[in-house]
Design a protein around this motif. Sequence first.
Motif, PDB file in Angstrom:
ATOM      1  N   ARG A  39     -17.798  80.146  60.453  1.00 39.47           N
ATOM      2  CA  ARG A  39     -18.189  79.306  59.323  1.00 39.47           C
ATOM      3  C   ARG A  39     -17.470  77.970  59.242  1.00 39.47           C
ATOM      4  NH1 ARG A  39     -21.282  82.548  55.875  1.00 39.47           N
ATOM      5  NH2 ARG A  39     -21.760  80.630  54.754  1.00 39.47           N
ATOM      6  N   LEU A  40     -16.658  77.669  60.213  1.00 42.00           N
ATOM      7  CA  LEU A  40     -15.983  76.367  60.221  1.00 42.00           C
ATOM      8  C   LEU A  40     -16.672  75.471  61.242  1.00 42.00           C
ATOM      9  CD1 LEU A  40     -13.527  74.990  58.877  1.00 42.00           C
ATOM     10  CD2 LEU A  40     -12.168  75.705  60.839  1.00 42.00           C
ATOM     11  N   PRO A  66      -8.687  71.426  49.807  1.00 37.82           N
ATOM     12  CA  PRO A  66      -8.541  72.405  50.888  1.00 37.82           C
ATOM     13  C   PRO A  66      -8.724  71.744  52.252  1.00 37.82           C
ATOM     14  CG  PRO A  66     -10.084  73.186  49.229  1.00 37.82           C
ATOM     15  CD  PRO A  66      -9.795  71.761  48.898  1.00 37.82           C
ATOM     16  N   PHE A  96      -9.690  73.239  55.031  1.00 40.85           N
ATOM     17  CA  PHE A  96     -10.813  73.802  55.785  1.00 40.85           C
ATOM     18  C   PHE A  96     -11.902  74.271  54.816  1.00 40.85           C
ATOM     19  CE2 PHE A  96      -6.901  74.580  58.235  1.00 40.85           C
ATOM     20  CZ  PHE A  96      -7.187  73.785  59.335  1.00 40.85           C
ATOM     21  N   GLU A  97     -13.099  73.730  54.993  1.00 42.64           N
ATOM     22  CA  GLU A  97     -14.222  74.055  54.107  1.00 42.64           C
ATOM     23  C   GLU A  97     -15.189  74.976  54.821  1.00 42.64           C
ATOM     24  OE1 GLU A  97     -14.506  73.230  51.042  1.00 42.64           O
ATOM     25  OE2 GLU A  97     -13.475  71.319  50.659  1.00 42.64           O
ATOM     26  N   ARG A  98     -15.589  76.018  54.137  1.00 43.62           N
ATOM     27  CA  ARG A  98     -16.568  76.968  54.674  1.00 43.62           C
ATOM     28  C   ARG A  98     -17.953  76.333  54.667  1.00 43.62           C
ATOM     29  NH1 ARG A  98     -17.109  82.845  51.730  1.00 43.62           N
ATOM     30  NH2 ARG A  98     -19.212  83.371  52.389  1.00 43.62           N
ATOM     31  N   GLU A  99     -18.664  76.446  55.767  1.00 43.90           N
ATOM     32  CA  GLU A  99     -20.018  75.867  55.846  1.00 43.90           C
ATOM     33  C   GLU A  99     -21.061  76.908  55.473  1.00 43.90           C
ATOM     34  OE1 GLU A  99     -20.677  74.137  59.672  1.00 43.90           O
ATOM     35  OE2 GLU A  99     -19.486  72.347  59.191  1.00 43.90           O
ATOM     36  N   PHE A 141     -11.223  81.948  53.469  1.00 47.00           N
ATOM     37  CA  PHE A 141     -10.847  80.525  53.508  1.00 47.00           C
ATOM     38  C   PHE A 141      -9.769  80.215  52.468  1.00 47.00           C
ATOM     39  CE2 PHE A 141     -14.310  80.021  56.354  1.00 47.00           C
ATOM     40  CZ  PHE A 141     -14.075  78.838  57.034  1.00 47.00           C
ATOM     41  N   LEU A 187      -6.578  81.138  54.186  1.00 48.07           N
ATOM     42  CA  LEU A 187      -6.267  80.187  55.253  1.00 48.07           C
ATOM     43  C   LEU A 187      -5.767  78.861  54.674  1.00 48.07           C
ATOM     44  CD1 LEU A 187      -6.312  79.130  58.183  1.00 48.07           C
ATOM     45  CD2 LEU A 187      -8.746  78.635  57.861  1.00 48.07           C
ATOM     46  N   ASN A 188      -6.469  78.370  53.662  1.00 50.88           N
ATOM     47  CA  ASN A 188      -6.078  77.076  53.098  1.00 50.88           C
ATOM     48  C   ASN A 188      -4.707  77.141  52.430  1.00 50.88           C
ATOM     49  OD1 ASN A 188      -8.136  75.140  53.735  1.00 50.88           O
ATOM     50  ND2 ASN A 188      -9.524  76.344  52.469  1.00 50.88           N
TER      51      ASN A 188
END
Lengths: 210, 155
Positions: free
Chosen positions: A35-36, B150, B152-155, A179, A182-183
């Motif tokens: 998803r990244l 943040p 890293f953003e989830r897509e 996420f 992780l963030n």
Amino acid sequence: MSFVNFAKREVQLKIVYYGPGLCGKTTNLQFVHARLGAQSRGNLTSLATSQERTLFFDFMPLVAKAIENFTTRFQLYTVPGQVMYNRTRQLVLRGVDGVVFVADSQWNLMAENVESFKNLEENLRLQGDDLEKIPYVLQYNKRDLPEVAPTHYLDFVLNNRGVRRPRFNAVATEGNGVFETLNMIARLVLHRFVQAHSRQAGAEEELVLV
Amino acid sequence: MALSLMEEDIERLGRTMRNLLERSEADGCLLCDGGGYVLSQEGLEQVDPLLLSALGAGVFAASRELARVLGEDEFSAVFHQGEVRSIFIRAVTADVLLVIIFSRGAHAGLVKHYAAPAVAELKTAFEQVAAREHRVPHRERSFVLTQNGPLFERE
């Protein structure tokens, strides 16, 4: 121990996902990989057994713009959770900058969680590190299963020190909490890195954490 | 505390590594530390250096364990031979490794032969870096975070 390449204006930081066997460490990385955006991550490499249990480690590099005039590269690793692979866990922990401890929320796995957490502390101690001084977050995974301990109990068992660490409920198979975890660890690791360098450089300018 | 390599360090390491590649006819090489960080690289256009570094450090660490099992202090080098490409890993210091990739056209013996003086030079360079790191570093080594939300953003 982080690494700075001034020629390439690049900072490298290492984050290790730790926890008992089958708690969802690899699933976390798989979800991030899926998803990244491709511009922010490299390939996910898994050194696994034929039963898809982690044998050595999973590895995935991430890249971000987080430090002024520098590219920041995070190297994400998982350790093998099975008890017999302790030497491998020690090897993967070398030079770690931050830890995500993934706990299995199921009641019947509390002993495994506690044992793994103690194992993390011990392995860090053996390499001269102290968990109290390393950024880490807890992830209480598998919250979707029926027989799970309440969050406050997991806190009582795993997050019971003077200063409580950030913790997240998660269902890693669906990406819930992945996420966020992780963030948070990325932020903590960056904060510690900047703080350590500012102090060492004797810079009087205020640390900027935005 | 971070290991820091300045521009002049990278240039110095690069000179030694380029010299090694030229003499041995190897394809490329990199320096990594035991934690898997890529410290420097030369001529590795077709290989992902991050992955090579992570796996190289892992392989070498595993070989150290094998050495321990056999009652040796350590194996100073690891060699994996492939049909077309091979890899030779040598310890530079206790925590730095030199990873060399070479093809069928290059001789393994030559690679090993020229790796020895290169490792000696690299070791000296890292010892000087380590000595410098103990002194008060330059002011330019302070860092400022720029990211607001943040990372890293989830897509």
